[in-house]
Scaffold this motif. Structure first.
Motif, short mmCIF file in Angstrom:
data_model
loop_
_atom_site.label_atom_id
_atom_site.label_comp_id
_atom_site.label_asym_id
_atom_site.label_seq_id
_atom_site.Cartn_x
_atom_site.Cartn_y
_atom_site.Cartn_z
N LEU A 192 44.02 46.05 37.76
CA LEU A 192 43.37 44.78 37.41
C LEU A 192 42.42 44.29 38.50
CD1 LEU A 192 46.42 43.07 35.67
CD2 LEU A 192 44.37 44.00 34.57
N SER A 222 38.85 47.92 35.40
CA SER A 222 39.29 46.95 34.38
C SER A 222 38.16 45.98 34.03
CB SER A 222 40.50 46.17 34.89
OG SER A 222 40.16 45.44 36.06
N VAL A 237 38.55 44.01 30.82
CA VAL A 237 39.89 43.47 30.55
C VAL A 237 39.91 42.07 31.13
CG1 VAL A 237 42.37 43.73 30.95
CG2 VAL A 237 40.92 45.77 30.72
N ALA A 286 40.98 52.00 30.62
CA ALA A 286 42.30 51.42 30.33
C ALA A 286 43.26 52.52 29.88
CB ALA A 286 42.17 50.35 29.25
N VAL A 309 41.19 45.27 25.51
CA VAL A 309 39.98 45.50 26.31
C VAL A 309 38.86 44.83 25.53
CG1 VAL A 309 38.50 47.24 27.37
CG2 VAL A 309 40.93 47.71 27.07
#
Ligand code: NAD
Length: 448
Positions: free
Chosen positions: A177, A182, A185, A421, A440
């Protein structure tokens, strides 16, 4: 399949014009490039009073990754990320002090910055007040993610059971993250249990793994194949015979093998098992990416538009997973990743068939998590929002433009964002993530 508006509002005269007119100005997202720093600046680690020891332990691990770590907020400093450790909060009143500290540095968060909150699952709380505080973090994180700009994102690692914040799975999720992997995300909680292991090489976490990707001739599937190969996996790419040429190109590019196969065929699983056994002895990772759309309002729906969507998108993943498991063709730690969709979570007009298939995938993932765990593995889904592919390029212009902008990052994602991801969920550090749906979608603003 590119979003030229993002380029326009980030360069020259049109950038100034967009600013003056108050138009949305989606940022270029920070995406993974080998050799670049994990985060674009110092990392501030904040906690509530009771979580201080946990925050110190997390800060130490961030130092081990060669990050520049701060334990006290300095509003004059420009941070690359803020990690908020709230694992020991016991009442909603505990959230104010740490979050106001986070607020004091947000104006200086660098483009592509990250805010990641580490917390515990509400259902594991010992008191109602603790459950309220833990659930409060979810709403707080989703709201904060909607306030961030400049391609910055906000997400949450939710520890289940007694998982320590420094467990390999917790740190693996935190690292994903924080990283550029990411990029799309945003506003997501990622639930993590014990399990998983730190990879020997963070740049090649899938070294030695054999991966099968269906629907890999183009779009998201081709990006998944490239990304898994980049991360060290050996690839078997699958698509329908009609896509044979494009499939062969992808196979050559990733130095893998191509298998022309309709995933809905009765003998699909047998042919897949035979192929991986004869070439590689086994498979470690199965990515059910093949998917189709046949959008119609339900009032106009016919078997010809309903049945194939269910057959390709959910019946094939169900049948193939069951048969591959039953055949004992998986290695010691099988990983299965399915493609769901935000349409299967929030619903979408004209997509009762597609919504049923993608929500069905989520049901399948949740129901088979225990079976995969018993086999030493995991099964998860990734739910993309609007991603720039052939599939979405066929959506009429006005609808497409609206769909692109209606998320916190104000743009469509790229196939690589979904692929990253999936590569994370396939990696050793994600061994504690099972039965989950990772969106996502840039924090899609529509529906749930
Ligand atoms: P795409 O249409 O560009 O590619 C899909 C691939 O699957 C094609 O190569 C196609 O030939 C293959 N395929 C279709 N039926 C098959 C079958 N029966 N057997 C084997 N292969 C088959 O689609 P995409 O946009 O890359 O989407 C990939 C996945 O991601 C799909 O499951 C889709 O539902 C999902 N998804 C996409 C988006 C998006 O915005 N593009 C959003 C949410 C979910």
């Amino acid at each position: 399949m590119s979003d030229s508006y993002v380029n326009l509002v980030n360069s020259g005269f049109t950038k100034t014009l967009a600013k003056r007119l108050g138009l949305p100005r989606p940022a270029h997202l920070r995406r993974h490039r080998q050799g670049e720093p994990l985060v674009p600046g110092p990392v501030l680690v904040v906690s509530d009073a009771a979580s201080g020891d946990a925050a110190d332990a997390v800060a130490q691990r961030l130092l081990d990754w060669d990050l520049d770590v701060r334990r006290h907020a300095d509003p004059a400093e420009r941070h690359g990320a803020v990690v908020v450790v709230l694992t020991e909060v016991s009442a909603p009143a505990d959230l104010g002090a740490p979050m106001l500290e986070v607020g004091s540095v947000l104006r200086g968060l660098r483009p592509g910055g990250r805010v990641v909150i580490v917390s515990r699952a509400p259902e594991d709380a010992g008191s109602t007040a603790t459950a309220a505080a833990r659930q409060g973090i979810d709403g707080m994180m989703r709201s904060l993610a909607k306030e961030l700009r400049g391609g910055a994102t906000g997400n949450q690692v939710v520890l289940t059971g007694t998982t320590a914040p420094t467990a390999p799975s917790a740190l693996g999720a935190l690292r994903f993250l924080l990283s550029a992997r990411s990029a799309f995300v945003d506003g997501q909680p990622l639930r993590v249990a014990d399990g998983g292991a730190e990879p020997a090489d963070w740049e090649r976490p899938l070294a030695g793994q054999v991966a099968v990707v269906t629907g890999a001739a183009r779009g998201i599937g081709a990006a998944i194949a490239r990304t898994l190969a980049r991360d060290g996996a050996t690839l078997v790419v699958v698509d329908v015979p009609a896509a044979g040429d494009a499939l062969a190109q992808v196979a050559n590019e990733v130095r893998g093998s191509a298998l022309q196969l309709d995933v809905t065929a009765d003998d699909a699983a047998d042919r897949l098992v035979e192929h991986v056994r004869s070439r590689h002895g086994r498979l470690d990772l199965l990515v059910h990416n093949a998917g189709i759309l046949r959008d119609k309002l339900l009032a106009n729906m016919k078997p010809a538009t309903w049945d194939p969507v269910i057959a390709v998108n959910v019946t094939a993943p169900l049948t193939i997973t069951e048969k591959v498991l039953a055949a004992g063709a998986f290695g010691d730690a099988p990983r299965v990743v399915c493609l769901a969709s935000t349409s299967g979570i929030a619903g979408n007009r004209g997509q009762t068939n597609y919504g049923a298939s993608k929500a069905g995938v989520i049901g399948m993932v949740r129901a088979s998590a225990a079976d995969l765990a018993a086999a030493g593995g995991t099964i998860n889904a990734v739910a993309p929002g609007f991603i720039e592919t052939d599939m979405t390029s066929r959506i009429p212009f006005a609808t497409r433009e609206v769909a692109r902008r209606l998320n916190s990052l104000q743009q469509g994602g790229r196939p690589i964002d979904v692929a990253e991801a999936i590569a994370f969920l396939a990696s050793p550090q994600a061994g504690g993530v099972n039965g989950q749906v990772l969106r996502v979608c840039g924090q899609n603003l529509v529906g749930a």
